[in-house]
Write an enzyme that holds these catalytic residues in place. Structure first.
Site, short mmCIF file in Angstrom:
data_model
loop_
_atom_site.label_atom_id
_atom_site.label_comp_id
_atom_site.label_asym_id
_atom_site.label_seq_id
_atom_site.Cartn_x
_atom_site.Cartn_y
_atom_site.Cartn_z
N HIS A 78 24.05 -9.08 -3.99
CA HIS A 78 24.95 -9.29 -5.13
C HIS A 78 26.37 -9.62 -4.68
O HIS A 78 27.09 -10.33 -5.39
CB HIS A 78 24.92 -8.08 -6.06
CG HIS A 78 23.68 -8.03 -6.90
ND1 HIS A 78 23.63 -7.48 -8.16
CD2 HIS A 78 22.43 -8.49 -6.65
CE1 HIS A 78 22.41 -7.60 -8.65
NE2 HIS A 78 21.66 -8.19 -7.74
N THR A 257 4.75 1.36 -2.24
CA THR A 257 5.31 2.13 -1.12
C THR A 257 6.81 1.83 -1.02
O THR A 257 7.30 1.37 0.01
CB THR A 257 4.62 1.75 0.22
OG1 THR A 257 4.82 0.33 0.42
CG2 THR A 257 3.14 2.05 0.19
N ASP A 262 7.97 -2.62 4.12
CA ASP A 262 6.70 -3.07 4.70
C ASP A 262 6.23 -4.29 3.92
O ASP A 262 7.01 -4.86 3.16
CB ASP A 262 5.66 -1.93 4.64
CG ASP A 262 5.43 -1.44 3.21
OD1 ASP A 262 5.88 -2.12 2.25
OD2 ASP A 262 4.79 -0.39 3.02
#
Ligand code: HEM
Ligand SMILES: *[C@@H]1O[C@H](CO)[C@@H](O)[C@H](O)[C@H]1NC(C)=O
Length: 335
Positions: A78, A257, A262
Site C-alpha cells: 500500500h 494456513t 507457503d
C-alpha cells in the site's frame, strides 16, 4: 476462529518459522533495469548493521502480536501503490497533509508501531541515516522470513516523501474486485512478468481479510467459484448489510494456513477457497491458471519467483539520490 486460538497457533508457528527460515535463501533479482538506483549494501559505510538492528527490533516485537506479519507485508504494498515506495503512508495528518490512512482502501492497515520501534532503534545507532521507506521494505522482508517464507535479499537506498495523498490512495490501491486484465497491467507497470504477477498475489498466503472485502462475492448473487466450506463460512458471518453497518471485527484467514508463508494459497484458490474476488479469478483465467497450478505443486519455484517480484514491487517509483529526505520521525516531514 477466536483471537486467542489464532494468537496461540501463530506463536507456535513463529517459533517454527524462526528455525526454518534460513533454509530458503534465494537471490534472483538480476540486473534487469528495475533497480532504479537502489542497491544491495547501500548502508555498508553509513549504518553497516542496519539489517541486524531491524531484525532484532522486529523479532522482539513480533512475539507481542504475530498477526503483525500480514499487516506489515500489506503495508509495503500500500505504500508502494501511492506515489511510490516512499513511506508516504506513514505521514500523519497535519495542516498540509491528510493521512493516506483515511482512505477506505487502507482499511485494516495496522501495526505502524512496529515501524516506529524499528526507527527508534536505528536512530539510536545511526541517526538520520536510514529512511522510513527502507524500514517498511525491511519489515515486510522480515515478516515473510519469520513466517517460513523465503529470506529475500533487499535492495536499499529509498528516500522518504515530503507529502502524502489520501486521494491518490483512493485512486491507486486496487479493490478486491479488480479484473485479471487490470491486475496484469498494474504489475506489468512495475516490470513484472506474468509469473511474477501471479507470485506477488501469493502474498495472500498470510494474514486476514474482513467482510467488507468479500461482500461482492456473496450478494446479490453468490460467486459460482466460491465453494464450500468457504462459502458457508462467509455467508454465515457476513450479512447483506451496507458497509457502514458491517461488524469490522469479523475476519477470515486468507488461506487455510495463513500464519505460514507457503504455497497453500495456490491450492486453496484452485479449490474454490479463495477469499477475495481477484484470488479466485487468477485460478480461472487461462493466462494465469497454469502458473497457479505450477506454484501449487512447487513451493521452491514460487519462492524464487516471488523474491524477484517482491524486489520489483519495492522499486516502484522510488526516491533516490538527493530526492526526498531521510525523515527523523516517520510520522512527520522534517522541519
Ligand atoms: C490486485 C492486487 C491486490 C488486491 C486487490 C488486494 C486486496 C486485498 C484485500 C481486499 C485485503 C483485505 C483487507 C481487509 O479486508 O482487511 C488484502 C489483504 C492483504 N494483502 Fe492484498 N491485495 C493485492 C495485492 C497484494 C500484494 C501485492 C501484497 C503484498 C506483496 C498483498 C498483501 C496482503 C496481505 C499480507 C494481506 C493481509 C493483511 C493483514 O493480515 O492485515 N496484497 N489484500
Ligand atoms: C467498516 O469499514 C468500512 C471500510 O473502511 C467502513 O466504510 C465502515 O464504516 C466500517 N463500519 C463500521 C461499523 O465502522
Amino acid at each position: 476462529m477466536t483471537r486467542q486460538t489464532l494468537v496461540l497457533l501463530v506463536c507456535s508457528v513463529f517459533l517454527l518459522g524462526l528455525s526454518n527460515s534460513e533454509y530458503y535463501s534465494v537471490d534472483t533479482f538480476g540486473g534487469n533495469g528495475f533497480s532504479k538506483g537502489l542497491r544491495f549494501g547501500f548502508y555498508a559505510a553509513t549504518c553497516p548493521k542496519v539489517e541486524t538492528i531491524v531484525r532484532e527490533s522486529f523479532t522482539s516485537n513480533i512475539f507481542r502480536d504475530p498477526t503483525a506479519a500480514g499487516a506489515l507485508i500489506r503495508l509495503a504494498f500500500h505504500d508502494c501503490q501511492v506515489g511510490g515506495c516512499d513511506a508516504s503512508i506513514l505521514l500523519s495528518s497535519s495542516d498540509s497533509i491528510t493521512s493516506e490512512l483515511v482512505s477506505d482502501r487502507n482499511f485494516g492497515i495496522r501495526r505502524l508501531d512496529f515501524i516506529d520501534s524499528i526507527k527508534s532503534s536505528l536512530e539510536a545507532s545511526c541517526p538520520g541515516v536510514v529512511s522510513c521507506a527502507d524500514i517498511i521494505a525491511l519489515a515486510a522482508r522480515d515478516s515473510i522470513r519469520i513466517s517460513g517464507g523465503p529470506n529475500i535479499p533487499i535492495l536499499l537506498g529509498r528516500r522518504d516523501s515530503t507529502s502524502a495523498s489520501n486521494l491518490a490512495a483512493d485512486r491507486s490501491i486496487p479493490l478486491p474486485t479488480i479484473s485479471v486484465d487490470d491486475t496484469i497491467s498494474l504489475f506489468q507497470s512495475k516490470g513484472m512478468t506474468l509469473q511474477e504477477t501471479v507470485a506477488i498475489l501469493g502474498a495472500h498466503t498470510v494474514g486476514v481479510g474482513h467482510c467488507v472485502s468479500v461482500l461482492d462475492r456473496l450478494y446479490p448473487t453468490q460467486d459460482p467459484n466460491l465453494l464450500p466450506p468457504r462459502s458457508a463460512q462467509l455467508r454465515a458471518q457476513c450479512p447483506p448489510t451496507p458497509p457502514q453497518l458491517l461488524n469490522n471485527n469479523t475476519f477470515f484467514a486468507n488461506d487455510f494456513t495463513n500464519v505460514f508463508f507457503d504455497n497453500q494459497y495456490f491450492r486453496d484458490i484452485l479449490n474454490g477457497q479463495g477469499l477475495f474476488g481477484i484470488d479466485s479469478k487468477i485460478a480461472l483465467d487461462k493466462r494465469t491458471s497454469r502458473i497457479v497450478s505450477m506454484f501449487a505443486t512447487n513451493q521452491a519455484y514460487f519462492f524464487a519467483v516471488f523474491s524477484s517480484a517482491f524486489n520489483k514491487m519495492l522499486a516502484s517509483n522510488v526516491l533516490t539520490g538527493s530526492s526526498g529526505e531521510i525523515r527523523r520521525d516517520c510520522k512527520v516531514v522534517n522541519s
